[in-house]
Design a protein around this motif. Structure first.
Motif, PDB file in Angstrom:
ATOM      1  N   CYS A  27     -22.317  13.191  28.351  1.00 60.94           N
ATOM      2  CA  CYS A  27     -22.558  12.125  28.020  1.00 60.94           C
ATOM      3  C   CYS A  27     -22.713  11.155  29.222  1.00 60.94           C
ATOM      4  N   LYS A  28     -23.533  10.542  29.067  1.00 65.29           N
ATOM      5  CA  LYS A  28     -23.781   9.139  29.570  1.00 65.29           C
ATOM      6  C   LYS A  28     -22.802   7.819  29.003  1.00 65.29           C
ATOM      7  N   TYR A  29     -21.559   7.349  29.093  1.00 68.06           N
ATOM      8  CA  TYR A  29     -20.495   6.617  28.176  1.00 68.06           C
ATOM      9  C   TYR A  29     -20.180   5.444  29.148  1.00 68.06           C
ATOM     10  N   THR A  70     -18.628   3.114  33.925  1.00 69.88           N
ATOM     11  CA  THR A  70     -19.715   4.062  33.114  1.00 69.88           C
ATOM     12  C   THR A  70     -18.569   5.696  34.045  1.00 69.88           C
ATOM     13  N   THR A  72     -19.218   9.628  33.129  1.00 66.94           N
ATOM     14  CA  THR A  72     -20.379  10.886  32.774  1.00 66.94           C
ATOM     15  C   THR A  72     -19.007  12.474  32.732  1.00 66.94           C
ATOM     16  N   ASP A 108     -25.324  10.412  24.721  1.00 68.92           N
ATOM     17  CA  ASP A 108     -25.526   8.891  25.703  1.00 68.92           C
ATOM     18  C   ASP A 108     -24.510   8.236  25.138  1.00 68.92           C
ATOM     19  N   SER A 110     -22.760   3.417  24.359  1.00 75.57           N
ATOM     20  CA  SER A 110     -22.264   2.634  24.690  1.00 75.57           C
ATOM     21  C   SER A 110     -20.860   2.681  24.333  1.00 75.57           C
TER      22      SER A 110
END
Length: 440
Positions: A27-29, A70, A72, A108, A110
């Motif tokens: 996951c991109k966080y 950022t 991952t 993903d 934020s």
């Protein structure tokens, strides 16, 4: 034939790697920091930590010019935290801390962390010693706990109604029922901290000269080295101790009669909240707070049932009773995690009080010692030629970034300014032995 075998192996390894990469979900966080409306300053280069809840893993990134870090990571439960210091003018320092709370990541996502201002006080917790030692028979001895307060400024400090408490639960690795469905501590929004078991307070006004300390023994206010040489000697006329058998803290293992040299005026008083016969300061991972009662007395405040609440999901009895301490009253704190329970530690202190944590390996005589503010200490004119460098008492995995040996420098006549960012990850390190063993 050998060439063909090599080709087959290379193809197989490549296929395995491709298959492995495809099978791992990531996951991109994105973590974005925002400042209060009345505060301006750069958001670039701020260290953001992402802790994996339930796993011994911490990821670190720095924010870009927009204040975004950022990460991952694989799916799981995470908590992000950040701290920064702004200096808008020569004499102004603003400390900002923030936390995301616990976030479940399965795609993903934020998060925006609202950074909040934290207070810095003259009085800080300089050192905490709770883990005890291991005796020759292999068993633990931990009835020799203490902490040291310190006037971290050049001005004389006086304090009334000064109190000490421990935050529920007692241990960082214990089941923590205080988290809500949003992944945050339920008391964060209400502006209080739940203190368990009881509180201790200085019965008189406490006066501390610039750059001076106050040693407070919590258990075993005697010369423990007579029995256990690796322990600590508290038989000192300047030391204070927690000793108040009249309230019911009577367990003789924790509270032997204090050494004769400690004056009775240096005995702290207690208000019991729970039912224990000894104040249960954790030997592995306490969350200790220093606070000042306002508008009343410690005895009156801590005896008022309207100031009580109970551990969520438990019976409403004295075992589960907690005192609500307003966040505005808290002067300093330290959040300790158990180094041997890395996969189960959970925060108890809210970001405005302490955004981080420091690890402790107990039963080895280690203490938790505050880092030196290198720039502030070196800038004091009176320290010229008195500072000692090459500090070497950090436990593996811990560090003292300044390199200044604070205790050796103090013995050399220097004044030390300790770091205070309201983030134990930045402010403390695990020390090989309590400084009181080589006391000045």
């Amino acid at each position: 034939m050998r060439q063909l075998l090599y080709i087959i192996i290379i193809i197989a390894l490549s296929a395995c790697k491709a298959h492995y990469d495809e099978d791992i979900e990531v996951c991109k966080y994105l973590v974005m920091l925002t400042y209060p409306e009345n505060i301006e300053g750069s958001k670039e280069g701020i260290r953001v930590e992402l802790k994996s809840i339930g796993h011994d893993a911490v990821f670190v990134d720095s924010t870009d010019a927009e204040g975004v870090a950022t990460f991952t990571v694989t799916p799981g439960i995470y908590e992000a935290s950040a701290s920064t210091i702004l200096r808008p003018s020569t004499n102004t320092v603003i400390i900002l801390n923030g936390s995301s709370g616990q976030v479940v990541l399965n795609k993903d996502a934020s998060t925006t962390i609202q950074m909040r201002g934290s207070k810095v006080n003259q009085l800080v917790i300089k050192e905490l010693y709770v883990g005890g030692i291991t005796k020759d028979d292999g068993k633990a001895f931990h009835f020799d706990k203490s902490f040291i307060l310190y006037n971290n400024s050049s001005a004389t400090a006086t304090f009334d109604q000064l109190c000490i408490g421990i935050v529920a639960p007692y241990n960082s690795q214990a089941t923590n029922r205080w988290y809500g469905s949003d992944g945050r501590l339920i008391y964060e929004a209400d502006g209080y901290i739940p203190v368990i078991d009881g509180i201790w307070y200085f019965p008189q006004t406490l006066l501390i000269e610039p750059y001076e300390r106050v040693v407070v023994n919590t258990h075993g206010a005697i010369d423990n080295t007579l029995t256990y040489p690796q322990s600590v000697n508290y038989a000192h006329a300047d030391y204070y101790c927690m000793y108040d058998p009249e309230v019911g803290y009577t367990n003789p293992s924790y509270y032997p009669t204090p050494a004769d040299v400690i004056p009775t005026s240096h005995y702290l008083k207690a208000v019991k909240i729970g039912i224990s016969n000894a104040w249960a300061l954790s030997t592995s991972s306490p969350a200790l707070i220093l606070f000042q009662v306002k508008g009343t007395t410690p005895q009156v405040y801590a005896s008022n049932v309207e100031n009580m609440m109970y551990i969520p999901g438990t019976a409403q009895n004295d075992i589960n009773k907690c005192l609500k301490v307003p966040v505005d009253w808290v002067m300093d704190a330290v959040e300790v995690f158990s180094a041997t329970s890395a996969n189960s530690n959970m925060k108890r202190l809210t970001p405005v009080i302490d955004a981080g944590y420091v690890n402790l390996t107990n039963q080895r005589g280690h203490s938790l010692y505050r880092n030196v503010d290198k720039d502030a200490t070196e800038s004091l004119p009176e320290n010229a030629g008195k500072l000692v460098y090459g500090y070497s008492l950090c436990v593996d995995g811990s560090s003292e970034p300044s390199g200044i040996d604070a205790e050796a420098s103090i013995k050399n006549g220097a004044h030390i300014v300790y770091q205070d960012t309201n983030n134990s990850s930045n402010d403390f390190h695990e020390r090989q032995k309590c400084s009181l063993r080589d006391s000045y």
